[in-house]
Design a protein around this motif. Structure first.
Motif, PDB file in Angstrom:
ATOM      1  N   PRO A  23      37.411  30.387 -54.970  1.00  0.00           N
ATOM      2  CA  PRO A  23      36.723  29.986 -56.200  1.00  0.00           C
ATOM      3  C   PRO A  23      35.785  28.798 -56.026  1.00  0.00           C
ATOM      4  O   PRO A  23      34.802  28.677 -56.764  1.00  0.00           O
ATOM      5  N   ARG A  85      44.147  35.862 -58.391  1.00  0.00           N
ATOM      6  CA  ARG A  85      44.304  34.505 -58.920  1.00  0.00           C
ATOM      7  C   ARG A  85      45.638  33.905 -58.492  1.00  0.00           C
ATOM      8  O   ARG A  85      45.727  32.701 -58.214  1.00  0.00           O
ATOM      9  N   ARG A  90      39.613  34.893 -56.218  1.00  0.00           N
ATOM     10  CA  ARG A  90      38.963  35.622 -57.295  1.00  0.00           C
ATOM     11  C   ARG A  90      38.516  36.987 -56.793  1.00  0.00           C
ATOM     12  O   ARG A  90      38.317  37.192 -55.585  1.00  0.00           O
ATOM     13  N   ASP A 373      39.290  38.297 -67.740  1.00  0.00           N
ATOM     14  CA  ASP A 373      40.065  37.243 -67.090  1.00  0.00           C
ATOM     15  C   ASP A 373      40.011  35.986 -67.947  1.00  0.00           C
ATOM     16  O   ASP A 373      38.929  35.530 -68.311  1.00  0.00           O
ATOM     17  N   GLU A 376      37.823  33.103 -66.073  1.00  0.00           N
ATOM     18  CA  GLU A 376      36.477  33.451 -65.663  1.00  0.00           C
ATOM     19  C   GLU A 376      35.649  33.978 -66.823  1.00  0.00           C
ATOM     20  O   GLU A 376      34.440  33.888 -66.812  1.00  0.00           O
TER      21      GLU A 376
END
Length: 378
Positions: A23, A85, A90, A373, A376
């Motif tokens: 990430p 996650r 990701r 998500d 995100e």
């Protein structure tokens, strides 16, 4: 041609391959085995590993309706994103790794076929980390499936252009819209299928190619259209994975209509256009380079035409099937999105122009891949 002439829509299924990324840096992460293990309680067989440890794959069950397919795709993506996650990573839908992830042999997925491929193709596989989406259309008659492939061959470059989503590779802009297609194009066993007069001719060619070691197994060719070796489907494999689920659904609807239209023609005795392999290869290359909204080789005529014109021609070709199955609106909305916001490749480059760091490109792809998500999608 009346809508009711088409009967019940054949089922469709989709496989999608994704990269795992860090990430903070956006760099591809070799964690496929761990992420699949995390996803297994929720997704079961719908999640699996891929050719490299940088990747995971999700697949749907057979679906009759596109709303059903959309729900399954979102569910599988959400399950894979949650598993990623949990590993501090990701999920990213891009045809090639934007940053890092060289696909070296030390990072091969755990499958005997992958190891056999590395022995056979050697350094050609050193950067073979590419992610696709495959559409399966129920077609149990393998003889018909091969003849349908003859009809689909000229349209495959347009599918490359419409799905192009891999302009960046390992930290650089390649100048292409689909670099994944370029990587695949160097292999003798990948790309458009051969024109085949019959299933027997198709199988003879596959056997001969396997004898030369250009192909791993004659029973499992990796051409871009093939009767699936294990399922009663025709599998179309030419597309980059798409970050937007709605685009994946629309292209699947378009492919189903194309397959059904071709099957009807094959049943009527039409063997399909004999588009030359050289012209088709040129059309693939041009589509991979320029994508949408560039110009490309219209393989049915050999003329260079805008992608949008080719798309309108394809839409007219399959419109009766789309209408029969209630999918015309899905496909026309997709074409409008292409006109308004561009392909995945264009959107990746637009993000880089707006914020000149490749990490921003990856962040945008992650958001599009799974907007549900909780972090995100915020």
């Amino acid at each position: 041609m009346k809508d009711q002439d088409f009967g019940e829509p054949p089922t469709v299924g989709v496989e999608e391959e994704f990269f795992l990324v860090h990430p903070d840096s956006g760099e591809a992460a070799a964690a496929g085995t761990r992420v699949v293990a995390r996803a297994a309680p929720r997704l079961g067989d719908a999640a699996s590993g891929e050719f490299t440890e940088y990747q995971v794959e999700g697949r749907t069950e057979p679906c009759h309706r596109m709303d059903e397919l959309r729900a399954q795709l979102r569910g599988v993506r959400a399950g894979l994103a949650a598993a990623a996650r949990a590993e501090g990573l990701r999920l990213c839908a891009s045809g090639t790794p934007v940053i890092g992830g060289d696909g070296g042999r030390a990072d091969l997925g755990d499958h005997p076929r992958y190891r056999a491929g590395a022995r056979q193709y050697r350094a050609m596989l050193d950067d073979f980390a590419v992610s696709a989406f495959h559409a399966h259309v129920h077609l149990p008659d393998r003889e018909t499936a091969v003849l349908v492939g003859n009809h689909l061959r000229p349209w495959l470059p347009l599918l490359v252009a419409m799905s192009a989503n891999s302009p960046f590779h390992q930290g650089r802009d390649t100048g292409y819209a689909s670099w994944r297609s370029v990587i695949r194009g160097r292999f003798p066993c990948l790309g458009p299928p051969p024109y085949a007069e019959s299933l027997a001719a198709y199988e003879r060619l596959a056997t001969a190619m396997a004898a030369t070691e250009a192909m791993l197994e004659p029973g499992m060719p990796f051409w871009d259209v093939r009767p699936n070796p294990r399922l009663p489907t025709l599998e179309v494999r030419t597309m980059d994975v798409l970050s937007d689920v709605d685009d994946t659904v629309a292209l699947t609807a378009l492919i189903r209509a194309l397959v059904v239209t071709a099957a009807r023609r094959a049943a009527a005795g039409d063997p399909g256009p004999r588009t030359g392999a050289e012209l088709l290869r040129a059309a693939y290359w041009r589509a991979a380079r320029d994508g949408w909204p560039g110009h490309g080789v219209d393989a049915p005529t050999g003329r260079v035409l805008p992608s949008s014109v080719q798309a309108r021609n394809l839409l007219e070709h399959v419109r009766p099937a789309l209408r029969a199955y209630g999918d015309e609106g899905e496909v026309t909305a997709f074409l409008r999105r292409l006109e308004l916001r561009g392909s995945g490749a264009e959107r990746q480059r637009s993000r880089l122009a707006a914020e000149p760091r490749l990490g921003a490109v990856v962040e945008g792809l992650v958001r599009e891949t799974c907007p549900e998500d909780p972090e995100e999608g915020a």
